[in-house]
Design an enzyme around this catalytic site. Structure first.
Site, PDB file in Angstrom:
ATOM      1  N   LEU A 226       0.872  -1.173   0.000  1.00  0.00           N
ATOM      2  CA  LEU A 226       0.000   0.000   0.000  1.00  0.00           C
ATOM      3  C   LEU A 226       0.910   1.225   0.000  1.00  0.00           C
ATOM      4  O   LEU A 226       2.000   1.202   0.592  1.00  0.00           O
ATOM      5  CB  LEU A 226      -0.891   0.037   1.254  1.00  0.00           C
ATOM      6  CG  LEU A 226      -1.976  -1.037   1.388  1.00  0.00           C
ATOM      7  CD1 LEU A 226      -2.682  -0.883   2.741  1.00  0.00           C
ATOM      8  CD2 LEU A 226      -2.977  -0.965   0.254  1.00  0.00           C
ATOM      9  N   ASP A 227       0.464   2.293  -0.657  1.00  0.00           N
ATOM     10  CA  ASP A 227       1.227   3.540  -0.622  1.00  0.00           C
ATOM     11  C   ASP A 227       1.395   4.003   0.823  1.00  0.00           C
ATOM     12  O   ASP A 227       0.573   3.687   1.692  1.00  0.00           O
ATOM     13  CB  ASP A 227       0.503   4.636  -1.404  1.00  0.00           C
ATOM     14  CG  ASP A 227       0.472   4.370  -2.894  1.00  0.00           C
ATOM     15  OD1 ASP A 227       1.244   3.515  -3.369  1.00  0.00           O
ATOM     16  OD2 ASP A 227      -0.340   5.029  -3.583  1.00  0.00           O
ATOM     17  N   LYS A 228       2.423   4.777   1.062  1.00  0.00           N
ATOM     18  CA  LYS A 228       2.717   5.257   2.414  1.00  0.00           C
ATOM     19  C   LYS A 228       1.517   5.954   3.037  1.00  0.00           C
ATOM     20  O   LYS A 228       1.193   5.742   4.218  1.00  0.00           O
ATOM     21  CB  LYS A 228       3.921   6.197   2.375  1.00  0.00           C
ATOM     22  CG  LYS A 228       4.318   6.743   3.740  1.00  0.00           C
ATOM     23  CD  LYS A 228       5.544   7.636   3.641  1.00  0.00           C
ATOM     24  CE  LYS A 228       5.934   8.175   5.014  1.00  0.00           C
ATOM     25  NZ  LYS A 228       7.150   9.045   4.936  1.00  0.00           N
TER      26      LYS A 228
END
Length: 380
Positions: free
Chosen positions: A147-149
């Site tokens: 998942l993106d940050k």
């Protein structure tokens, strides 16, 4: 895996986690100190056997088979992976993320602002906290997707090498159903639709940013549905990606003129609402439905982070209006040959388009670059 004395001929029984794995990969997992050259030599000279028969490095194993491994062949004692001791606070942080566990997986609720993996100037990340879940006799859990940050929500972590291979196939084959919740700026005219817009790395950004590239981008498909609206200011949408391109959901929503609230990277200043709505990104992996080994299927929902829940309340949205069910059914998983054929067709079409572009340069009515992708679906 049943072990024997390394100074004598050894026998190992193949576990369920190693079902279908290549013999050379089995050595990488369980006897990494034995090099590929040694494995090949043993196979060539008939010293390496499976169920009493000569074996090749590329042979695939089945649960219950017995491997005969010659003594020696090791370049030294097996080196253990260096483990960075975790502080009590880090262990607590890891355990606080845990939603559920099975024999095959851990399912976490990743908070926004925490990277999934390390990188340049990124020292704190989920991967670095996974030792909190590894006992003395357990394998270290493995990431199988990201998942993106700044995206929160469901993150699945495999507990063994075998389950990691199993889940990776489910994610790459698109049979896993991932449903995201997002708040977007404005309200899409089409309330339920599909966005198909190829994506590529944006030149000049060092690969840090993606953009729609109708000519040479990789195919990307997102299905969305508007759950509720707050006047014309914002909308609560469900998003289901059918491909796994970098920043796909963020780029697709910005491309149709409705960036995700708080996503300044792709929406600029237009991505921020006035008033008390948080400036953090409002994209959350709400639910994951995925097959598990031996029928241990998973269907997990992740609670919203604090800032997202507060924004929902301020905009008058009730979480109970959606169960985050799949927006659409994924297409059946394609065989390896079908994937190769699709790739050949994509390459052929790309070359054809390039030839047409060269021929039509300067001609009136020629194809324009940077055309805005359109969403197709139902108006409401």
């Amino acid at each position: 895996m049943t072990k024997s004395d390394p100074k004598e001929v050894r026998q190992f029984t193949v576990d369920a986690d190693d079902e279908g794995v290549r013999l050379d990969r089995w050595f990488k997992r369980h006897l990494p100190q034995v090099g590929f050259g040694t494995v090949s030599r043993w196979a060539r000279t008939g010293q390496l056997r499976v169920d009493g028969k000569r074996a090749k490095p590329e042979d695939r194993l089945s649960e219950g088979q017995v491997l005969r491994v010659p003594p020696g062949g090791e370049d030294g004692a097996r080196t253990k992976r260096k483990v960075r001791p975790l502080t009590e606070a880090e262990i607590d942080e890891a355990e606080d993320m845990l939603i559920t566990r099975s024999k095959a997986a851990l399912v976490l609720n990743k908070p926004p602002g925490l990277a999934t993996q390390g990188g340049t100037k990124t020292n704190k990340h989920v991967d670095g906290l996974l030792d909190a879940f590894a006992g003395e006799d357990e394998q270290r859990p493995r990431l199988v997707h990201r998942l993106d940050k700044d995206t929160s929500g469901v993150l699945l972590v495999a507990r063994t090498a075998g389950s990691a291979a199993f889940f990776s196939k489910r994610f790459s084959g698109r049979s896993a159903k991932k449903i995201y919740w997002a708040l977007v700026v404005g309200v899409p005219d089409i309330h339920e639709g599909t966005i198909e817009a190829p994506l590529a790395k944006q030149p000049g950004t060092g690969g840090e940013k993606m953009h729609v590239d109708m000519e040479s981008g990789q195919p990307a498909k997102t299905v969305y549905r508007v759950v509720e609206r707050a006047g014309n200011t914002a909308a609560w949408v469900e998003l289901q990606p059918f491909t796994g391109r970098t920043h796909q959901l963020r780029v697709h929503m910005a491309a149709i003129g409705h960036p995700i609230v708080g996503d300044g990277k792709y929406g600029g200043q237009d991505a921020f609402l006035t008033g008390s709505v948080s400036r953090k990104m409002h994209l959350h992996a709400r639910r994951l439905i995925i097959d598990g080994p031996k029928g241990e299927d998973l269907d997990v929902t992740a609670p919203l982070p604090e800032h997202f829940a507060q924004s929902m309340e301020q905009l008058g949205f009730d979480e109970n209006m959606s169960d985050a069910g799949p927006v659409a059914t994924p297409p059946p998983e394609r065989s390896r040959e079908e994937k190769k054929q699709a790739a050949r067709q994509h390459a052929k079409q790309y070359r054809k388009n390039r030839r047409g572009e060269r021929k039509g340069r300067g001609a009136p009515g020629g194809k324009k670059r940077g055309a805005k992708p359109k969403s197709q679906g139902k108006r409401r």
